[in-house]
Design a protein around this motif. Structure first.
Motif, PDB file in Angstrom:
ATOM      1  N   SER A  94      57.236  28.033  64.307  1.00 26.22           N
ATOM      2  CA  SER A  94      56.711  26.898  65.060  1.00 26.22           C
ATOM      3  C   SER A  94      56.664  27.197  66.551  1.00 26.22           C
ATOM      4  O   SER A  94      55.662  26.923  67.233  1.00 26.22           O
ATOM      5  CB  SER A  94      57.583  25.659  64.813  1.00 26.22           C
ATOM      6  OG  SER A  94      57.538  25.274  63.460  1.00 26.22           O
ATOM      7  N   GLU A  95      57.738  27.765  67.065  1.00 23.91           N
ATOM      8  CA  GLU A  95      57.835  28.076  68.492  1.00 23.91           C
ATOM      9  C   GLU A  95      56.773  29.093  68.915  1.00 23.91           C
ATOM     10  O   GLU A  95      56.089  28.930  69.938  1.00 23.91           O
ATOM     11  CB  GLU A  95      59.234  28.636  68.786  1.00 23.91           C
ATOM     12  CG  GLU A  95      59.434  29.131  70.206  1.00 23.91           C
ATOM     13  CD  GLU A  95      60.741  29.885  70.384  1.00 23.91           C
ATOM     14  OE1 GLU A  95      60.819  30.695  71.328  1.00 23.91           O
ATOM     15  OE2 GLU A  95      61.671  29.679  69.563  1.00 23.91           O
ATOM     16  N   LYS A  96      56.598  30.135  68.103  1.00 25.18           N
ATOM     17  CA  LYS A  96      55.689  31.216  68.482  1.00 25.18           C
ATOM     18  C   LYS A  96      54.222  30.829  68.284  1.00 25.18           C
ATOM     19  O   LYS A  96      53.356  31.252  69.058  1.00 25.18           O
ATOM     20  CB  LYS A  96      56.067  32.477  67.711  1.00 25.18           C
ATOM     21  CG  LYS A  96      57.390  33.070  68.217  1.00 25.18           C
ATOM     22  CD  LYS A  96      57.917  34.170  67.346  1.00 25.18           C
ATOM     23  CE  LYS A  96      59.124  34.836  67.997  1.00 25.18           C
ATOM     24  NZ  LYS A  96      60.174  33.906  68.448  1.00 25.18           N
ATOM     25  N   PHE A  97      53.919  30.050  67.266  1.00 28.44           N
ATOM     26  CA  PHE A  97      52.552  29.559  67.115  1.00 28.44           C
ATOM     27  C   PHE A  97      52.200  28.576  68.242  1.00 28.44           C
ATOM     28  O   PHE A  97      51.083  28.565  68.754  1.00 28.44           O
ATOM     29  CB  PHE A  97      52.356  28.894  65.751  1.00 28.44           C
ATOM     30  CG  PHE A  97      51.940  29.845  64.661  1.00 28.44           C
ATOM     31  CD1 PHE A  97      50.728  30.516  64.733  1.00 28.44           C
ATOM     32  CD2 PHE A  97      52.763  30.064  63.568  1.00 28.44           C
ATOM     33  CE1 PHE A  97      50.328  31.401  63.728  1.00 28.44           C
ATOM     34  CE2 PHE A  97      52.376  30.942  62.562  1.00 28.44           C
ATOM     35  CZ  PHE A  97      51.165  31.617  62.640  1.00 28.44           C
ATOM     36  N   LYS A  98      53.176  27.751  68.626  1.00 25.09           N
ATOM     37  CA  LYS A  98      52.950  26.777  69.694  1.00 25.09           C
ATOM     38  C   LYS A  98      52.579  27.471  71.003  1.00 25.09           C
ATOM     39  O   LYS A  98      51.743  26.966  71.777  1.00 25.09           O
ATOM     40  CB  LYS A  98      54.203  25.913  69.887  1.00 25.09           C
ATOM     41  CG  LYS A  98      54.017  24.786  70.890  1.00 25.09           C
ATOM     42  CD  LYS A  98      55.280  23.949  70.997  1.00 25.09           C
ATOM     43  CE  LYS A  98      55.108  22.811  72.012  1.00 25.09           C
ATOM     44  NZ  LYS A  98      56.345  21.989  72.133  1.00 25.09           N
ATOM     45  N   ALA A  99      53.180  28.641  71.247  1.00 22.01           N
ATOM     46  CA  ALA A  99      52.868  29.397  72.472  1.00 22.01           C
ATOM     47  C   ALA A  99      51.403  29.836  72.496  1.00 22.01           C
ATOM     48  O   ALA A  99      50.828  30.058  73.560  1.00 22.01           O
ATOM     49  CB  ALA A  99      53.788  30.611  72.576  1.00 22.01           C
TER      50      ALA A  99
END
Length: 371
Positions: A94-99
């Motif tokens: 979630s964190e890396k896709f959000k970036a």
């Protein structure tokens, strides 16, 4: 060899294994590996493709927090590790896709969710809707609650079945091995096979089991089986390493490309053939065997001589000849305890004796697949 199917794919399933995400049995989830998977998915989205990620790693990610050094062998401890690790895994995605400005979602599946007709349709609709909204679904087997009887067993097969479910154009298996080899890759003289036109062409090759990291459950055998499932449904497959994955999905000569069959089989019936676990068996007379094999008809009670096993309506059963040879698999319309009174009788007889609800097939042809 033509790798145009790789660069032209508009709907892609990427599968990443535990050993590629964690490195060794006692290590934590490697955020750099997750980042590479996310970057790979994003690169495909940038060129206009819809992407689904099938990610192993939940059990592996839960090992270190629980103080476990190796993947547990008993189901209960595996489920405990998955329960701890699943949240850690999806948080990283979630964190890396959000970036990248991309929304991801978590989807947990068991075979029970997709083998039954209504569940299959619901899973298909949910994933299709997520893709239409620009979301990248991150799928894993629901290890926390799945029993041995209703588990896929490895995420290579799950990825192939998800590719069928969403009618993907390409399946990409990302492994700690960079390609399929004509011998164990550690063996001197082993050569990478860059193209497989048909699975039968590689049947003589010695395939390896699960990797040395100790965190995975598959191996090259399961990857070839995934290729068999996908290509039989008209979906090509690419096997590559995480390090080479960017080059491979760009159509360069990296990894192994498995050519798809020209004709596509019904995806739901392939699910039935590969994902379901038979709960019982119906023994057919010679006439019913011929009718099923040659005319593609439904199975009626009149053609059944015996019933084996304990099952309920909607379960998967095997259809076998009198000699015991299994010829098909299907979803049965009645409970096992109801069937003995129906054997050898026509549907009209059954309706007159037992009621109108008995005037129907034991296994409808739409719920039946030949083996």
């Amino acid at each position: 060899m033509n790798r145009g199917a790789i660069t032209s794919a508009k709907r892609v399933v990427i599968k990443i294994g535990s050993s590629s995400l964690t490195g060794s049995a006692g290590s934590e989830l490697d955020p750099h590996a997750v980042q590479k998977v996310v970057d790979l998915a994003y690169s495909l989205k940038e060129r206009g493709a819809e992407v689904v990620v099938v990610s192993s790693g939940a059990i592996a990610a839960g090992l270190s927090p629980l103080g476990l050094k190796v993947r547990p062998k008993d189901l209960a401890t595996q489920q405990a590790a998955a329960s701890v690790g699943q949240g850690l895994l999806i948080a990283q995605y979630s964190e890396k896709f959000k970036a990248h400005g991309v929304i991801s979602s978590q989807v947990l599946l068991t075979t029970e969710d997709v083998v039954r007709r209504s569940h299959y349709a619901n899973a298909q609709q949910t994933l299709t809707k997520l893709l239409s909204l620009g979301v990248v679904p991150v799928i894993n087997e629901n290890d926390t609650v799945g029993t041995q009887e209703i588990r896929f067993g490895d995420n290579d097969r799950l990825a192939a079945l998800v590719a069928l479910l969403i009618q993907a154009d390409l399946l990409v298996l990302v492994s700690d091995i960079d390609a399929l080899y004509d011998a164990p890759p550690t063996q001197a003289g082993a050569k990478a096979i860059r193209y497989v036109a048909n699975i039968s062409d590689i049947e003589s090759i010695t395939l390896g089991g699960a990797g040395s990291s100790g965190v995975g459950s598959g191996g090259m055998v399961t990857k070839v089986e995934a290729a068999r499932i996908a290509t039989s449904a008209g979906i090509p497959m690419l096997l590559t390493s995480l390090q080479d994955s960017g080059h491979a999905v760009a159509g360069e000569e990296f990894g192994t490309f498995f050519e798809a069959h020209t004709s596509k089989a019904n995806s739901r019936l392939l699910w039935l053939a590969h994902a379901s676990t038979p709960r019982g068996r119906l023994i057919l007379d010679d006439g019913a065997v011929t009718a099923i094999l040659e005319r593609g008809v439904s199975l009626l009670p009149a053609g059944v001589t015996a019933v084996e096993g304990d099952f309920i309506s909607g379960d998967t059963v095997e259809l076998a000849s009198g000699s015991g040879k299994v010829i098909a698999r299907g979803l049965v319309a009645f409970d096992s305890e109801e069937i003995p009174q129906m054997l050898g009788r026509s549907t009209k007889e059954l309706a007159a004796a037992l009621g109108a609800e008995y005037e129907r097939e034991l296994v409808h042809r739409d719920d039946l697949v030949l083996l």
